[in-house]
Design a protein around this motif. Structure first.
Motif, PDB file in Angstrom:
ATOM      1  N   THR A 162     -12.770  23.279 -25.170  1.00  0.00           N
ATOM      2  CA  THR A 162     -13.875  22.981 -24.239  1.00  0.00           C
ATOM      3  C   THR A 162     -13.809  21.578 -23.644  1.00  0.00           C
ATOM      4  OG1 THR A 162     -15.256  22.286 -26.112  1.00  0.00           O
ATOM      5  CG2 THR A 162     -15.410  24.594 -25.427  1.00  0.00           C
ATOM      6  N   LYS A 163     -12.722  20.868 -23.860  1.00  0.00           N
ATOM      7  CA  LYS A 163     -12.639  19.500 -23.358  1.00  0.00           C
ATOM      8  C   LYS A 163     -12.553  19.469 -21.832  1.00  0.00           C
ATOM      9  CE  LYS A 163     -10.840  16.963 -27.305  1.00  0.00           C
ATOM     10  NZ  LYS A 163      -9.905  15.903 -27.741  1.00  0.00           N
ATOM     11  N   LYS A 164     -13.161  18.431 -21.254  1.00  0.00           N
ATOM     12  CA  LYS A 164     -13.069  18.188 -19.822  1.00  0.00           C
ATOM     13  C   LYS A 164     -11.822  17.357 -19.537  1.00  0.00           C
ATOM     14  CE  LYS A 164     -17.119  20.106 -19.379  1.00  0.00           C
ATOM     15  NZ  LYS A 164     -17.238  21.494 -18.826  1.00  0.00           N
ATOM     16  N   GLU A 165     -11.516  17.199 -18.259  1.00  0.00           N
ATOM     17  CA  GLU A 165     -10.306  16.476 -17.866  1.00  0.00           C
ATOM     18  C   GLU A 165     -10.257  15.076 -18.468  1.00  0.00           C
ATOM     19  OE1 GLU A 165      -8.179  14.787 -13.762  1.00  0.00           O
ATOM     20  OE2 GLU A 165      -9.595  16.468 -13.654  1.00  0.00           O
ATOM     21  N   HIS A 166     -11.338  14.333 -18.369  1.00  0.00           N
ATOM     22  CA  HIS A 166     -11.347  12.939 -18.845  1.00  0.00           C
ATOM     23  C   HIS A 166     -11.352  12.845 -20.366  1.00  0.00           C
ATOM     24  CE1 HIS A 166     -15.635  14.007 -18.952  1.00  0.00           C
ATOM     25  NE2 HIS A 166     -15.753  13.068 -19.880  1.00  0.00           N
ATOM     26  N   GLU A 167     -11.580  13.971 -21.056  1.00  0.00           N
ATOM     27  CA  GLU A 167     -11.635  13.958 -22.517  1.00  0.00           C
ATOM     28  C   GLU A 167     -10.289  14.279 -23.170  1.00  0.00           C
ATOM     29  OE1 GLU A 167     -16.225  15.369 -23.338  1.00  0.00           O
ATOM     30  OE2 GLU A 167     -14.719  16.914 -22.891  1.00  0.00           O
ATOM     31  N   CYS A 168      -9.294  14.644 -22.375  1.00  0.00           N
ATOM     32  CA  CYS A 168      -7.979  14.986 -22.919  1.00  0.00           C
ATOM     33  C   CYS A 168      -7.238  13.691 -23.287  1.00  0.00           C
ATOM     34  CB  CYS A 168      -7.175  15.791 -21.904  1.00  0.00           C
ATOM     35  SG  CYS A 168      -7.911  17.401 -21.526  1.00  0.00           S
ATOM     36  N   ASN A 169      -6.903  13.571 -24.557  1.00  0.00           N
ATOM     37  CA  ASN A 169      -6.358  12.307 -25.064  1.00  0.00           C
ATOM     38  C   ASN A 169      -4.848  12.286 -25.206  1.00  0.00           C
ATOM     39  OD1 ASN A 169      -8.969  11.126 -25.423  1.00  0.00           O
ATOM     40  ND2 ASN A 169      -9.212  12.376 -27.268  1.00  0.00           N
ATOM     41  N   ASN A 170      -4.193  13.426 -25.119  1.00  0.00           N
ATOM     42  CA  ASN A 170      -2.741  13.480 -25.274  1.00  0.00           C
ATOM     43  C   ASN A 170      -2.183  14.603 -24.401  1.00  0.00           C
ATOM     44  OD1 ASN A 170      -2.908  16.019 -26.872  1.00  0.00           O
ATOM     45  ND2 ASN A 170      -3.759  14.676 -28.452  1.00  0.00           N
ATOM     46  N   ASP A 171      -0.866  14.678 -24.296  1.00  0.00           N
ATOM     47  CA  ASP A 171      -0.250  15.646 -23.385  1.00  0.00           C
ATOM     48  C   ASP A 171      -0.472  17.092 -23.829  1.00  0.00           C
ATOM     49  OD1 ASP A 171       0.649  13.952 -21.414  1.00  0.00           O
ATOM     50  OD2 ASP A 171       2.622  13.654 -22.314  1.00  0.00           O
ATOM     51  N   PHE A 172      -0.576  17.331 -25.127  1.00  0.00           N
ATOM     52  CA  PHE A 172      -0.846  18.704 -25.562  1.00  0.00           C
ATOM     53  C   PHE A 172      -2.209  19.165 -25.062  1.00  0.00           C
ATOM     54  CE2 PHE A 172      -2.711  21.583 -28.805  1.00  0.00           C
ATOM     55  CZ  PHE A 172      -1.933  22.698 -28.503  1.00  0.00           C
ATOM     56  N   GLU A 173      -3.226  18.325 -25.221  1.00  0.00           N
ATOM     57  CA  GLU A 173      -4.559  18.677 -24.715  1.00  0.00           C
ATOM     58  C   GLU A 173      -4.542  18.822 -23.197  1.00  0.00           C
ATOM     59  OE1 GLU A 173      -7.238  15.738 -26.228  1.00  0.00           O
ATOM     60  OE2 GLU A 173      -7.301  16.635 -28.238  1.00  0.00           O
ATOM     61  N   ARG A 174      -3.748  17.989 -22.529  1.00  0.00           N
ATOM     62  CA  ARG A 174      -3.646  18.097 -21.075  1.00  0.00           C
ATOM     63  C   ARG A 174      -3.014  19.436 -20.679  1.00  0.00           C
ATOM     64  NH1 ARG A 174      -1.695  12.413 -21.923  1.00  0.00           N
ATOM     65  NH2 ARG A 174      -3.576  11.145 -21.682  1.00  0.00           N
ATOM     66  N   TRP A 175      -1.983  19.851 -21.422  1.00  0.00           N
ATOM     67  CA  TRP A 175      -1.358  21.153 -21.159  1.00  0.00           C
ATOM     68  C   TRP A 175      -2.386  22.279 -21.258  1.00  0.00           C
ATOM     69  CZ3 TRP A 175       2.644  23.157 -18.954  1.00  0.00           C
ATOM     70  CH2 TRP A 175       3.869  22.507 -18.912  1.00  0.00           C
ATOM     71  N   ILE A 176      -3.160  22.271 -22.322  1.00  0.00           N
ATOM     72  CA  ILE A 176      -4.128  23.345 -22.535  1.00  0.00           C
ATOM     73  C   ILE A 176      -5.202  23.331 -21.456  1.00  0.00           C
ATOM     74  CG2 ILE A 176      -5.807  24.335 -24.129  1.00  0.00           C
ATOM     75  CD1 ILE A 176      -2.859  24.630 -24.963  1.00  0.00           C
ATOM     76  N   TYR A 177      -5.680  22.145 -21.123  1.00  0.00           N
ATOM     77  CA  TYR A 177      -6.687  22.041 -20.066  1.00  0.00           C
ATOM     78  C   TYR A 177      -6.152  22.597 -18.749  1.00  0.00           C
ATOM     79  CZ  TYR A 177      -9.803  20.047 -16.578  1.00  0.00           C
ATOM     80  OH  TYR A 177     -10.671  19.905 -15.516  1.00  0.00           O
ATOM     81  N   VAL A 178      -4.916  22.264 -18.420  1.00  0.00           N
ATOM     82  CA  VAL A 178      -4.325  22.719 -17.163  1.00  0.00           C
ATOM     83  C   VAL A 178      -4.121  24.236 -17.177  1.00  0.00           C
ATOM     84  CG1 VAL A 178      -2.207  22.685 -15.796  1.00  0.00           C
ATOM     85  CG2 VAL A 178      -3.233  20.539 -16.536  1.00  0.00           C
ATOM     86  N   LEU A 179      -3.524  24.767 -18.237  1.00  0.00           N
ATOM     87  CA  LEU A 179      -3.263  26.201 -18.298  1.00  0.00           C
ATOM     88  C   LEU A 179      -4.561  27.007 -18.235  1.00  0.00           C
ATOM     89  CD1 LEU A 179      -0.469  26.308 -21.024  1.00  0.00           C
ATOM     90  CD2 LEU A 179      -0.190  26.712 -18.569  1.00  0.00           C
ATOM     91  N   LYS A 180      -5.591  26.505 -18.861  1.00  0.00           N
ATOM     92  CA  LYS A 180      -6.865  27.224 -18.885  1.00  0.00           C
ATOM     93  C   LYS A 180      -7.553  27.226 -17.523  1.00  0.00           C
ATOM     94  CE  LYS A 180     -11.291  27.438 -21.298  1.00  0.00           C
ATOM     95  NZ  LYS A 180     -12.168  26.885 -22.354  1.00  0.00           N
ATOM     96  N   ASN A 181      -7.318  26.171 -16.725  1.00  0.00           N
ATOM     97  CA  ASN A 181      -8.093  26.011 -15.488  1.00  0.00           C
ATOM     98  C   ASN A 181      -7.277  26.004 -14.203  1.00  0.00           C
ATOM     99  OD1 ASN A 181     -10.884  25.346 -16.695  1.00  0.00           O
ATOM    100  ND2 ASN A 181      -9.550  23.883 -17.743  1.00  0.00           N
TER     101      ASN A 181
END
Length: 289
Positions: A162-181
């Motif tokens: 459920t993290k927002k864009e600004h809450e992603c702290n590392n590249d793995f979280e960024r990957w998940i945020y991008v793939l989900k949205n």
């Protein structure tokens, strides 16, 4: 109109992660997933269709199957809809990748690790703890200590991220945020942080697809939408308990009709199984007919 492809379609998922020209995207994602454990320098795509060990045994078809430069076997699956025995399914897939390592003649049973990574676009009720990432290993029941790294299943439950864009702290979280949205993005985020997201934007830009790719993607989107609508209708009908027997029979007929239409369009058996919930033997029987 969406700017980027939907990674939850069978074609979209393999377009992003299952091509030689996008191999670096898969390597980047996997290294971020297993950061601190090991690092993949290169990988090789393998035949994703495993034939049964006996003539009458069913085949296993993976979404993406590859081996790393260190010999690890990796199975990457995208699942859009809940299945009754999904955990068993992942275990079965993993076991088949282990069994095929057997060798004729003298052999001391040395195996290479098999990791199965499952993207779940739903919450699986069989995973008792509601968390985004679940890692299953063979471990001692009392101590929780892993006894081997040769079998591991990783579930990534996307609705629980459920993290927002600004809450992603590392590249793995960024990957998940991008793939989900990404199928609703007007721009690809994080391109300034990591060049891998620039390439992802380029490879997934709908306007950059060839005519043939566009047709395959459109067909994949149509199938995803049609079967989601069918699934929702089946759930709605499921509230009428008094018509249970007739409902199940009708739903099965409808699923088979959808499967037949998909076969006529040349869609992969693995995708048909995913979208209809029919098992592989049923779909292969329809194909023979």
């Amino acid at each position: 109109m969406a700017r980027y492809i939907n990674p939850f379609t069978d074609w979209g998922f393999k377009h992003i992660f299952g091509q030689e020209i996008t191999k670096d995207l898969l390597i980047s994602f996997l290294n971020d997933l297993f950061e601190g454990e090991f690092c993949i320098a290169s990988l090789e795509f393998k035949n994703n269709e495993h034939i049964g060990l006996t003539e009458d045994a069913r085949k296993v078809i993976f979404d993406i199957y590859c081996t790393t430069n260190e010999g690890r076997h990796l199975i990457i699956e995208m699942q859009n809809r809940m299945q009754e025995h999904f955990i068993d399914r992942a275990l079965y897939y993993s076991s088949r990748a282990i069994i095929t390592q057997g060798q004729k003649g003298e052999w001391d049973y040395e195996l290479m690790p098999v990791y199965t990574i499952c993207f779940l676009n739903f919450e699986d009720a069989h995973l008792k703890e509601r968390k985004f990432r679940t890692d299953l290993v063979l471990a001692d029941r009392d101590t929780g200590q892993a006894v081997t790294d040769h079998l591991r299943i990783v579930y990534l439950t996307l609705p629980l991220f459920t993290k927002k864009e600004h809450e992603c702290n590392n590249d793995f979280e960024r990957w998940i945020y991008v793939l989900k949205n990404m199928n609703v993005f007007e721009r690809m985020p994080f391109m300034a942080k990591n060049a891998v997201f620039r390439k992802l934007a380029e490879i997934s830009d709908i306007t950059a697809l060839s005519k043939e790719e566009h047709e395959k993607y459109d067909e994949s989107i149509k199938i995803l939408r049609d079967n989601y609508a069918t699934f929702k209708f089946a759930i709605k009908e499921g509230h009428d308990m008094g018509r249970a027997e007739g409902r199940v029979e009708g739903q099965t007929k409808e699923k088979k009709q959808i499967a037949q239409n998909m076969l006529k369009e040349g869609m992969a058996v693995s995708l048909i199984c995913k979208m209809t919930g029919l098992d592989e033997q049923e779909v292969l029987k329809l194909k023979d007919e």
